[in-house]
Design a protein around this motif. Sequence first.
Motif, PDB file in Angstrom:
ATOM      1  N   LEU A   1       0.830  -1.203   0.000  1.00  0.00           N
ATOM      2  CA  LEU A   1       0.000   0.000   0.000  1.00  0.00           C
ATOM      3  C   LEU A   1       0.869   1.260   0.000  1.00  0.00           C
ATOM      4  CD1 LEU A   1      -2.894  -0.909   2.464  1.00  0.00           C
ATOM      5  CD2 LEU A   1      -3.115  -0.383   0.036  1.00  0.00           C
ATOM      6  N   SER A   2       1.968   1.201   0.727  1.00  0.00           N
ATOM      7  CA  SER A   2       2.864   2.358   0.757  1.00  0.00           C
ATOM      8  C   SER A   2       3.488   2.595  -0.612  1.00  0.00           C
ATOM      9  CB  SER A   2       3.955   2.135   1.811  1.00  0.00           C
ATOM     10  OG  SER A   2       4.702   3.321   2.024  1.00  0.00           O
TER      11      SER A   2
ATOM     12  N   CYS B   1       0.952   4.252  -2.747  1.00  0.00           N
ATOM     13  CA  CYS B   1       0.797   5.674  -2.415  1.00  0.00           C
ATOM     14  C   CYS B   1       1.997   6.491  -2.872  1.00  0.00           C
ATOM     15  CB  CYS B   1       0.570   5.839  -0.914  1.00  0.00           C
ATOM     16  SG  CYS B   1      -1.084   5.336  -0.402  1.00  0.00           S
TER      17      CYS B   1
ATOM     18  N   MET C   1      -1.357   7.314   4.607  1.00  0.00           N
ATOM     19  CA  MET C   1      -1.249   5.881   4.376  1.00  0.00           C
ATOM     20  C   MET C   1       0.207   5.433   4.456  1.00  0.00           C
ATOM     21  SD  MET C   1      -3.399   3.312   3.578  1.00  0.00           S
ATOM     22  CE  MET C   1      -2.567   2.222   4.711  1.00  0.00           C
ATOM     23  N   ASN C   2       1.124   6.246   3.945  1.00  0.00           N
ATOM     24  CA  ASN C   2       2.554   5.946   4.082  1.00  0.00           C
ATOM     25  C   ASN C   2       2.934   5.827   5.557  1.00  0.00           C
ATOM     26  OD1 ASN C   2       3.205   8.012   1.282  1.00  0.00           O
ATOM     27  ND2 ASN C   2       3.718   5.849   1.346  1.00  0.00           N
TER      28      ASN C   2
ATOM     29  N   ILE D   1       1.042   5.150   8.142  1.00  0.00           N
ATOM     30  CA  ILE D   1       0.471   3.919   8.703  1.00  0.00           C
ATOM     31  C   ILE D   1       1.373   2.738   8.365  1.00  0.00           C
ATOM     32  CG2 ILE D   1      -1.445   2.280   8.494  1.00  0.00           C
ATOM     33  CD1 ILE D   1      -3.271   4.761   8.065  1.00  0.00           C
TER      34      ILE D   1
ATOM     35  N   LEU E   1      -4.600   0.010   9.457  1.00  0.00           N
ATOM     36  CA  LEU E   1      -4.715  -0.356   8.039  1.00  0.00           C
ATOM     37  C   LEU E   1      -6.167  -0.311   7.575  1.00  0.00           C
ATOM     38  CD1 LEU E   1      -2.188  -3.332   7.736  1.00  0.00           C
ATOM     39  CD2 LEU E   1      -2.031  -1.141   6.544  1.00  0.00           C
TER      40      LEU E   1
ATOM     41  N   GLY F   1      -7.101   3.260   7.241  1.00  0.00           N
ATOM     42  CA  GLY F   1      -6.332   3.831   6.144  1.00  0.00           C
ATOM     43  C   GLY F   1      -6.883   3.448   4.787  1.00  0.00           C
ATOM     44  N   CYS F   2      -7.249   2.181   4.624  1.00  0.00           N
ATOM     45  CA  CYS F   2      -7.811   1.732   3.341  1.00  0.00           C
ATOM     46  C   CYS F   2      -9.116   2.440   3.022  1.00  0.00           C
ATOM     47  CB  CYS F   2      -8.026   0.218   3.364  1.00  0.00           C
ATOM     48  SG  CYS F   2      -6.514  -0.757   3.238  1.00  0.00           S
TER      49      CYS F   2
ATOM     50  N   THR G   1     -10.110   5.339   4.155  1.00  0.00           N
ATOM     51  CA  THR G   1      -9.818   6.747   3.893  1.00  0.00           C
ATOM     52  C   THR G   1      -9.216   6.933   2.509  1.00  0.00           C
ATOM     53  OG1 THR G   1      -9.465   7.182   6.253  1.00  0.00           O
ATOM     54  CG2 THR G   1      -8.501   8.747   4.706  1.00  0.00           C
ATOM     55  N   LEU G   2      -8.284   6.070   2.137  1.00  0.00           N
ATOM     56  CA  LEU G   2      -7.644   6.170   0.828  1.00  0.00           C
ATOM     57  C   LEU G   2      -8.661   5.977  -0.292  1.00  0.00           C
ATOM     58  CD1 LEU G   2      -4.931   6.507  -0.661  1.00  0.00           C
ATOM     59  CD2 LEU G   2      -4.653   4.027  -0.536  1.00  0.00           C
TER      60      LEU G   2
END
Length: 461
Positions: free
Chosen positions: A286-287, A290, A331-332, A334, A374, A377-378, A380-381
């Motif tokens: 995920l990072s 992003c 997200m990074n 996190i 996570l 974060g998911c 929100t992303l």
Amino acid sequence: MRREHDLIGERNVPNDAYYGIHTLRALENFAISGTSISIYPDLVVALACVKQAAALSNNELGLLDGARTQAILLACEEIREGKLLDEFVVDVIQGGAGTSTNMNANEVIANRALELLGHARGEYQYLHPLEHVNLSQSTNDVYPSAVNIAAQFGIKKLIAAMAELREAFAAKAEEFVDVLKIGRTQLQDAVPMTLGQEFSTYAVMLGEDEERLREAAMLIAEINLGATAIGTGINAPPGYAALVCQYLSDITGLRLITAPNLVEATQDAGAFVQLSGVLKRVAVKLSKTCNDLRLLSSGPRAGFGEINLSPMQTGSSIMPGKVNPVIPEVMNQIAFEVIGNDVTVSFAAEAGQLQLNAFEPIIAHSIFKSINHLTHGCLTLAERCVKGISANREHLRHNVEHSIGIVTALNPFIGYASATEVAQEALASGKSVYAVVLEKGLLSKEQLDALLQPGTLVQTR
């Protein structure tokens, strides 16, 4: 205040508290993080589920009478409904292999059950936290079993959040299926691709990791309830382990199994290491995604500028008009935390000695943080970033036409030697490959336009 005692002595406990003396001592001993276990409602619910299953099993095996059983069940049901959550006050970081957490649960359940039986809190001669609520149990089988259950609850939520993010990326992949761009390797122009292909990879990566999480969840479906202190089942009646596992499966709706070797299961934290490793895998990918989003949207004038992220907030206190990619950035962060949590889990799992790992509280805290952050974060992303992404189509097309990398796509039609000459002249003159090919008469405009269609240049499906 009410007076309670334990093996160390006597203490006054606030009369309106459902917790007791063991929890009080834990509050005094472990003023560490300032965060109580109530921050993880799934863990509190899991503890209540374990205590319900134990009460039902003890009743069926003739160890616990019907009145006490019913009172314990009702108290646990209230906790599962979200009541009394603020009574779970011990710190998430604690010594004692989770004993403080187990005692906190025992005392809250016992005192609420006492009220349901018509007694006052602290009148343990009628229903005792250890003799009745903790009957046939030890912290060493209650706590890890509850952590396993809570982690499974959390994994389900995380997988659902990842699925929502995956669907958002897949929708963008479909939207951008015909948007031609230049792919890059080592940040240098490579060959043409579509923006849809680029976004489809993010969806595929998420789908793969959803499967890895499901596999990790299967490992923590194995519990050691019935092991009691070290796995020998001391103080638990024959048949208890199988019975309590069946009750717990029914109560939680999870397919739980009793570990085949309870001594091994009580000391081995390998399943937590595996789960944490999968969470780290999710975070790393995920990072990376992003990082791509931040790079592709960089600018808006002096960067890549290939995509636009929805503006979420003002980006600077000094630079007017600046907007930052704040959602990918969070997200990074996190991901950085999850990677650090995995290191903590690894060290804690390694540090266990002989028949017990005393460091499961920090393992649980680390895993729950990773799962929760996570998950948020998911979501929100997906909602505040991916769904609002747009493509700068003309800019992307311009980049393709002016990229030297497009020569590779023309090589089969104009030959390697001519393609090399075109590349050299385009680099030297600053002209586009498109223009040089036309000037040299290597292809007509109609032919060149046809070759530069997404369906010709790339496999779009």
